[in-house]
Every structure is written in structure tokens, then in C-alpha cells.
Design a protein around this motif. Structure first.
Motif, mmCIF file in Angstrom:
data_model
loop_
_atom_site.group_PDB
_atom_site.id
_atom_site.type_symbol
_atom_site.label_atom_id
_atom_site.label_comp_id
_atom_site.label_asym_id
_atom_site.label_seq_id
_atom_site.Cartn_x
_atom_site.Cartn_y
_atom_site.Cartn_z
ATOM 1 N N TYR A 142 40.392 41.831 41.741
ATOM 2 C CA TYR A 142 39.029 41.169 41.851
ATOM 3 C C TYR A 142 37.825 41.899 41.289
ATOM 4 O O TYR A 142 37.817 43.235 41.374
ATOM 5 N N SER A 143 37.097 41.423 40.732
ATOM 6 C CA SER A 143 36.087 41.905 39.998
ATOM 7 C C SER A 143 34.922 42.594 40.739
ATOM 8 O O SER A 143 34.198 43.177 40.482
ATOM 9 N N ASN A 144 35.077 42.163 42.088
ATOM 10 C CA ASN A 144 33.800 42.526 42.788
ATOM 11 C C ASN A 144 34.525 43.784 43.670
ATOM 12 O O ASN A 144 33.730 44.193 44.913
ATOM 13 N N ASN A 164 38.193 32.775 37.041
ATOM 14 C CA ASN A 164 37.376 32.816 38.157
ATOM 15 C C ASN A 164 37.490 32.145 39.450
ATOM 16 O O ASN A 164 38.319 31.132 39.173
ATOM 17 N N ASP A 178 31.157 33.711 40.587
ATOM 18 C CA ASP A 178 31.026 34.927 39.858
ATOM 19 C C ASP A 178 31.851 36.122 39.994
ATOM 20 O O ASP A 178 31.801 37.345 39.552
ATOM 21 N N VAL A 179 33.110 35.760 40.861
ATOM 22 C CA VAL A 179 34.307 36.564 41.132
ATOM 23 C C VAL A 179 35.402 36.219 39.722
ATOM 24 O O VAL A 179 36.104 35.239 40.020
#
Length: 234
Positions: free
Chosen positions: A64-66, A207, A214-215
Motif C-alpha cells: 500500500y502506498s500509504n 488504486n 489516493d491509495v
């Protein structure tokens, strides 16, 4: 007169000796018979089409990008489809090209309880391949290796748990596959096979909209599969 009697006696004696020698000559004579016809080895060359089915299991590594905890969803399930190909044969070596297309019931998921709890899912929609084959034939038995291009369409999902909102995306992945198998010819037209293949589909990207637009959740996907099948050779 004596000369005539002598000549006649000589001729009769010679003929008698010749007649006596015939059975002995016949007994010693070698009789040549045609050699029995040898069985012709099975010919693997030609066009074929068939069906296949089996079991697939794999590993889908989610991230996950977050910074949410990552895990893998381990998809598994049954697959089935069709294949078509063409073989050439040179002596005992068999080489050719084959393509296949499959669907099935293959999916997996995880719930990560550490830190910010996350979930992830993966599901196969369809997959296929185009591969080269190289094998060694011993009459009706064929052992071969195979490898080439693989393609698959998957759905991936994820998001925080237990919130009801989440996100998902679909991606069509291009990768490579390699494996080995054996095939047996029952008769001129029908063959049966058993094979294993490993496939690396590479990395999916998307995403988690609409829940988390936004993830981003990249997924690295590899699979293993064992298949059985039957083919009809024209």
C-alpha cells in the motif's frame, strides 16, 4: 552291343544317384521366409486440439502506498479450458507451439490484524498462454518441457478493515510461464497428458477508488498449476 548296354547301365545308374541325392539336398537347403513386419513408431507430428483442467495456487503480494501493513492473498482454486497446437517430429525429438485459454474459480484474501488493519483480495477472471514445446518421444510416450508468454486478467481489492468502504481494480497482466509434462497416445488420434507450470505475471497496478482513491495497491503475482487433459490429433 556291349557298348550300348554299358552306356545304358551308366545312364540309369547316374539317374538313380541323382534321385537319391535330391531328398538329402532338400533337407540341407535353407528356406528363407520374409521377415515379419515391424511396428511403426507413433507419429506425433500434426495439428491437435483438446481440453484441460486442474488446480492452481499462487501468491499475490499486496502493498500500500500509504504504508498500511502488507500481506499476500494466496489465491487458489480450480481451472479449466482449451488448448490447441501443432507438433513437428524429427527422429525421437518433437517440437511445436501451443496456446491455451482458461477460466475457473480462483481467489484469495487476507486480513492483516497488525497496526492499521488492512484487507486484500485477488481473483482470476481468465488466463492464457502461447508457448514453445520441446520433447523426446519413445513410441507412444512423450516427455516435454514448455515455456513462453502468459497473460491473465485479475480483480484486486483492499482497504482498511472493518470499515464498509473499500476499493478495487482490474488489471490484465503480461508475464512468462515455464513447465514440464508427459503425454501418452492411446491410438492414432487420442492422447492424454499431465503437466505442471509455474507462471510469473509480474506486478499489477491500481488504486483503491472509490473508497481510497489516493491509495495505490500494487500486487506482485505468481502461480503454480497442475493440469490433466486430453487431445485429439488430426
Amino acid at each position: 552291343m556291349k557298348k550300348i548296354v554299358f552306356a545304358t547301365t551308366f545312364l540309369v545308374s547316374g539317374a538313380a544317384l541323382a534321385l537319391l541325392a535330391i531328398p538329402a539336398f532338400a533337407a540341407d537347403a535353407v528356406v528363407y521366409e520374409p521377415a515379419p513386419a515391424t511396428a511403426v513408431a507413433y507419429d506425433w507430428s500434426g495439428f491437435y486440439i483438446g481440453v484441460q483442467g486442474g488446480y492452481l495456487w499462487g501468491q499475490a503480494d499486496h502493498s500500500y502506498s500509504n504504508g498500511a501493513p502488507s500481506d499476500d492473498s494466496d489465491p487458489d482454486g480450480f481451472i479449466g479450458g482449451v488448448h490447441v497446437g501443432y507438433n513437428w517430429q524429427s527422429g525421437s525429438f518433437v517440437y511445436g507451439v501451443e496456446g491455451d485459454f482458461e477460466g475457473g474459480s480462483v481467489d484469495g484474501s487476507f486480513e492483516n490484524p497488525t497496526g492499521a488493519t488492512s484487507v486484500g483480495t485477488s481473483e482470476l477472471n481468465w488466463q492464457g498462454s502461447i508457448r514453445a514445446r520441446l520433447g523426446y518421444a519413445y513410441d507412444k510416450a512423450l516427455l516435454y518441457v514448455t515455456g513462453g508468454w502468459a497473460i491473465g486478467d485479475f480483480d484486486f481489492g483492499g482497504g482498511p478493515f472493518p470499515l464498509p468502504v473499500s476499493g478495487d481494480y482490474s488489471d490484465t497482466l503480461n508475464g512468462w510461464t515455464i513447465g514440464a509434462g508427459g503425454e501418452w497416445a492411446f491410438n492414432e488420434h487420442w492422447t492424454a497428458r499431465l503437466a505442471y507450470r509455474y507462471t510469473d505475471f509480474g506486478e499489477a497496478s491500481g488504486n483503491l477508488a472509490p473508497g481510497f482513491p489516493d491509495v495505490d495497491m500494487p500486487v506482485d503475482l505468481t502461480t503454480h498449476a497442475v493440469r490433466v487433459g486430453v487431445s485429439y490429433k488430426f
